[in-house]
Design an enzyme around this catalytic site. Structure first.
Site, PDB file in Angstrom:
ATOM      1  N   LYS A 125     -27.568   2.491  19.149  1.00 23.38           N
ATOM      2  CA  LYS A 125     -26.310   2.997  19.702  1.00 23.38           C
ATOM      3  C   LYS A 125     -25.901   4.335  19.111  1.00 23.38           C
ATOM      4  CE  LYS A 125     -24.277  -1.363  21.242  1.00 23.38           C
ATOM      5  NZ  LYS A 125     -25.445  -2.210  21.016  1.00 23.38           N
ATOM      6  N   GLU A 209     -15.455   3.343  16.425  1.00 24.11           N
ATOM      7  CA  GLU A 209     -15.065   4.026  17.651  1.00 24.11           C
ATOM      8  C   GLU A 209     -13.608   3.723  17.997  1.00 24.11           C
ATOM      9  OE1 GLU A 209     -19.277   4.254  20.118  1.00 24.11           O
ATOM     10  OE2 GLU A 209     -17.740   2.830  20.755  1.00 24.11           O
ATOM     11  N   ARG A 303     -33.782  -2.073  30.830  1.00 29.17           N
ATOM     12  CA  ARG A 303     -34.404  -3.244  31.453  1.00 29.17           C
ATOM     13  C   ARG A 303     -33.687  -3.534  32.759  1.00 29.17           C
ATOM     14  NH1 ARG A 303     -30.181  -6.678  30.484  1.00 29.17           N
ATOM     15  NH2 ARG A 303     -29.119  -6.468  28.486  1.00 29.17           N
TER      16      ARG A 303
END
Length: 484
Positions: A125, A209, A303
């Protein structure tokens, strides 16, 4: 459903390194394209439903995730012994494992997924956030590198303002995430979230965040080929979640609604990011969108997604078929983005073996299973009478999808479909889904990821089983079989 067919030079032997409904879905796509579908069965799934759609069956010794679908060494042995040409991982398990992708590449086997470098870059991330920034993709205010200490986390939190989110650098599925409303909560949660992340993903690094209030979870389906072409298939809204995990998805997003300018901006941004990592398969770029409709990059899933059927329903394009074609280097046959159009509205409900009130997994034994669905219903599932749902695998047993010409019709059909789904002997979340489908804010399309926390639909769940209705349906099915 529209399928893009290309000439097949030769039939490939494709191993499906997964189970359940997605394994069935992949097997059907393989056979449609003329390939040999090889299915796996484990010690605790000797009668797995996906095997009926496969051309060959192979025993994968073991019963737990670690012993079977996560065991790279054993899978490579199976691949070698069965002359496998390509592997489709589905979702979960090793679908986003760069080491597995590299191992297959070294063995000369095609991985029906993006290249290993894209998996590695977008699976972190912190790194993916850095790539997004460089590509001009908006990101949530906060760090794009791991925060080493609680003191550093407090300093950053104070700078960007509360509330904040402590989030694992690796992994997904809602684990390793915790909201903090003030400095005290950051200090109290930092080490706990790190331990949770380490246990779940073997990586305890965290990001800090800004927490977006009343957020909408908007994601864009993309597909790319080996020639640098990247296409989007419009957006999905996945804001109905429990424990940061989706249970209802729909396409298109009711929050974006008729704002075509915003829709194109979000979709084009997803394509922009995919191009930044030379993406070459199916994938999903996920965004978080605030009430002001500003959106920020969340993560990229390298995916096929659980919720891909609703995109297939509104575009008419078989994403699994296209994913296989892309991996094998075949031309997808799209003249351009303008070829991909959307029509109608589709909703998906994840049917899970879990308590509808606590929303916790509830393994059990299926003693009866029948369906009585309205037109426009699709049910991708792994259910059958006598199925034993064990704690070894994910509790999702099916995906109920309804399409309507407009959203109101899709919602109406979903209510009828949920009423027509009968699973006896197993606790499922169907009663919870029924309550949600009748909540005003859901009907109006006005909801955020806080829906369950705020609306508390679990408090309105009735667990009383309608046995008479089940047996009425069962009798009707038997009567039709007898020609009555």
């Amino acid at each position: 459903m529209m399928t893009i067919r290309q000439p097949i030079n030769k039939s490939r032997r494709i191993l499906i390194a997964n189970r359940g409904e997605i394994a069935s879905r992949i097997a059907k796509a393989c056979k449609e394209l003329g390939h040999v579908a090889i299915g796996l069965w484990t010690d605790n799934e000797v009668h797995a439903t996906h095997l009926q759609f496969c051309d060959e069956w192979v025993h994968l010794k073991g019963s737990t995730n670690a012993e079977t679908y996560l065991n790279i060494e054993n899978l490579l042995k199976v691949i070698k012994e069965n002359d496998v040409d390509a592997v489709h991982p589905g979702y979960g398990f090793l679908s986003e494992n760069a080491d597995f992708a590299n191992a297959l590449n070294e063995a000369g086997v095609t991985f029906i997924a993006p290249h290993a470098e894209a998996i590695k870059l977008m699976g972190d991330k912190a790194v993916s956030k850095q790539i997004a920034k460089k590509a001009g993709v908006p990101t949530v205010p906060g760090t794009d590198t791991a925060v080493p200490t609680v003191e550093e986390a407090v300093k950053i939190s104070n700078e960007i303002g509360y509330p904040v989110l402590l989030k694992a650098v690796a992994g997904g599925g809602g684990r390793g995430m915790r909201a903090c409303q003030n400095e005290e909560e950051v200090r109290a949660n930092f080490e706990a979230v790190g331990r949770e992340s380490l246990a779940a993903f073997n990586n305890g690094d965290l990001l800090v965040e800004k927490l977006i209030l009343n957020p909408r979870h908007i994601e864009v389906q993309i597909l790319a080929d080996k020639n640098g072409n990247v296409y989007h298939f419009y957006e999905r809204e996945c804001s109905i979640q429990r424990r940061h995990q989706k249970i209802i998805e729909e396409a298109p997003s009711p929050f974006i609604g008729d704002d075509e300018e915003l829709r194109q901006k979000v979709c084009n941004t997803a394509v922009q990011l995919a191009k930044a990592v030379n993406y070459d398969s199916a994938g999903t770029v996920e965004f978080i969108m605030g009430e002001d409709k500003n959106f920020y990059f969340l993560e990229m899933n390298t995916r096929i997604q659980v919720e891909h059927p609703i995109t297939e329903e509104i575009t008419g394009i078989d994403l699994i078929v296209c994913m296989i074609q892309s991996a094998l280097g075949d031309d997808l046959g799209f003249p351009g983005q303008e070829f991909i159009r959307r029509s109608g509205h589709a909703i998906e409900c994840r049917i899970c073996a879990e308590d509808p009130i606590t929303m916790l997994p509830a393994p059990g034994h299926v003693t009866g299973f029948e369906t009585n669905f309205p037109q426009g219903t699709r049910f991708d599932h792994c259910l059958y009478k006598d199925l034993e749902v064990t704690p070894d695998f994910d509790p999702m047993v099916g995906k109920l999808v309804c399409k309507g010409i407009i959203r109101d019709v899709a919602v109406r059909k979903m209510r009828a479909a949920l009423d027509g789904l009968f699973i006896e002997g197993l606790k499922t979340n169907v009663p919870l889904l029924k309550v949600i489908m009748n909540k005003k804010n859901f009907i109006d399309g006005y909801y955020s990821t806080d829906f369950i926390a705020v609306e508390k639909p679990q408090e309105e769940v009735s667990t009383e089983l309608n046995h008479m209705r089940f047996y009425e349906v069962l009798a009707g099915v038997e009567a039709r079989k007898m020609g009555m």
